[in-house]
Motif scaffolding. Structure first.
Motif, mmCIF file in Angstrom:
data_model
loop_
_atom_site.group_PDB
_atom_site.id
_atom_site.type_symbol
_atom_site.label_atom_id
_atom_site.label_comp_id
_atom_site.label_asym_id
_atom_site.label_seq_id
_atom_site.Cartn_x
_atom_site.Cartn_y
_atom_site.Cartn_z
ATOM 1 N N GLU A 213 0.814 -1.096 -0.054
ATOM 2 C CA GLU A 213 0.009 0.029 -0.110
ATOM 3 C C GLU A 213 0.841 1.507 -0.092
ATOM 4 O OE1 GLU A 213 -3.388 2.034 2.736
ATOM 5 O OE2 GLU A 213 -3.037 0.075 2.942
ATOM 6 N N GLU A 217 1.305 3.828 -3.111
ATOM 7 C CA GLU A 217 0.896 5.247 -3.019
ATOM 8 C C GLU A 217 2.152 6.173 -3.358
ATOM 9 O OE1 GLU A 217 -0.596 8.712 0.116
ATOM 10 O OE2 GLU A 217 -1.072 6.777 0.464
ATOM 11 N N ASN A 258 -7.239 6.456 -4.331
ATOM 12 C CA ASN A 258 -7.680 5.077 -4.305
ATOM 13 C C ASN A 258 -7.917 4.597 -5.818
ATOM 14 O OD1 ASN A 258 -7.242 4.793 -1.511
ATOM 15 N ND2 ASN A 258 -9.344 5.232 -1.066
#
Length: 345
Positions: A213, A217, A258
């Motif tokens: 994650e 990002e 997202n």
């Protein structure tokens, strides 16, 4: 047409193999004598998502002779001055140098070779060096055959010579002619910044980035900084290999982060096995092209007054690895980027 592939590393070996298989008069040129010897004795071997072995002709730069009608430049920008001065005498009167280097080197290349002899381009498939004579194709074969290159004249015109070069490169994989070369190069730069940059700084494959994650990002934030800096200097980004670059342009409140991350997971999955060439250089204890990739956004950002904290940090950490001749550690470096994210920058 007599063709030279100058810089027959992971990408150049694959390109040389397919052009040779297509009965082109091509020479693979590289400074690695063991690689040259293996190519000549055993052919160019491609493993990974395909399996090929093709007889090729390979030489060192010292063995160049005569003149070439087309030179495909695949060396790293850090060697450009020496490399370009070496190539220049061997270009035929109407010869063309096609820069397939990472980053946006065309202006500097033209200053040495001559603007009328330079065409720009980008490579859209991934490869990893395995050993002398052997290169691994890491892009899925359908993606490779559909989107291998984008090329174009520096002024965006479609000329007879660029169409002829497209026909040659189609022997390798799908080649598109761009009428917006600046946009093409910056679009490829964004991909390299987001994915090659993270692969290098975390010491991992593209797939490892997509599956974490914080790393993912980081890749999106690197891409966003690139797009915003590019927009500030008038760059119009283009679709590349089916990838919608503007999907990574984050809203002011990053409410589409997202969505961009989910898009990246799908878009880059065919390259999940890829390990950035910059990381491969670090693994060999060599300097890499970080200043010509992520460093471009950091320096341009300063010029135009746009903050680029993710690219700045990445460049700093990769320089640290270069100085220490070490390979970046995923668990160590992910902490620095997680701290940056937590600060809400």
């Amino acid at each position: 047409m007599r063709i030279a592939i100058y810089g027959a590393g992971s990408l150049g070996t694959i390109v040389g193999a397919y052009l040779s298989k297509g009965n082109q008069n091509v020479e693979l040129i590289d400074v690695n004598q063991e690689h040259i010897n293996t190519l000549n004795s055993s052919g160019a071997t491609i493993v990974g998502t395909v399996n090929e072995n093709v007889p090729v002709k390979a030489i060192t730069p010292e063995e160049m002779s005569g003149s070439y009608d087309l030179v495909l430049l695949l060396t790293k920008q850090i060697f450009n001055k020496q490399v370009l001065e070496n190539i220049k005498p061997y270009l035929s009167k109407n010869g063309v140098l096609l820069s397939l280097q990472n980053g946006v080197p065309e202006e500097a290349v033209s200053a040495i070779i001559g603007k009328d002899k330079v065409i720009g381009g980008s490579v859209e498939f991934g490869a990893t060096w395995v050993k002398p004579g052997v290169s691994e194709l890491t892009s899925a074969e359908p993606a490779f055959k559909a989107n291998a290159f984008q090329i174009g004249e520096l002024d965006g015109t479609i000329t007879e010579r660029v169409q002829k070069i497209k026909e040659v490169l189609d022997l390798v994989g799908g080649t598109k002619i761009s009428t917006n070369l600046v946009g093409t190069k910056w679009s490829k730069l964004m991909i390299n910044i987001a994915m090659s940059g993270t692969s290098a700084v975390f010491g991992c494959t593209y797939g490892d980035v997509l599956n974490n994650e914080t790393a993912l990002e980081t890749a999106i934030r690197l891409a966003d900084e690139t797009i915003k800096v590019g927009h500030s200097i008038g760059v119009k980004f283009v679709k590349m290999g089916g990838l919608e670059i503007e999907k990574f342009n984050l809203n002011k409140d990053r409410s589409n982060l997202n969505e961009a991350a989910e898009y990246a997971k799908v878009a880059f999955q065919p390259q999940a096995l890829l390990k950035a060439s910059m990381l491969q250089d670090l693994e060999k204890g060599k300097k890499c092209e970080i200043d010509y990739i992520n460093g471009v956004v950091s320096s341009k950002g300063k010029e135009v007054g746009i903050s680029t904290p993710f690219n700045d940090l990445l460049v700093e950490l990769v320089h640290k690895a270069e100085q220490e001749k070490s390979v970046p550690d995923f668990d160590t470096n992910i902490v620095y980027f997680n701290e940056l994210i937590d600060k809400g920058i």
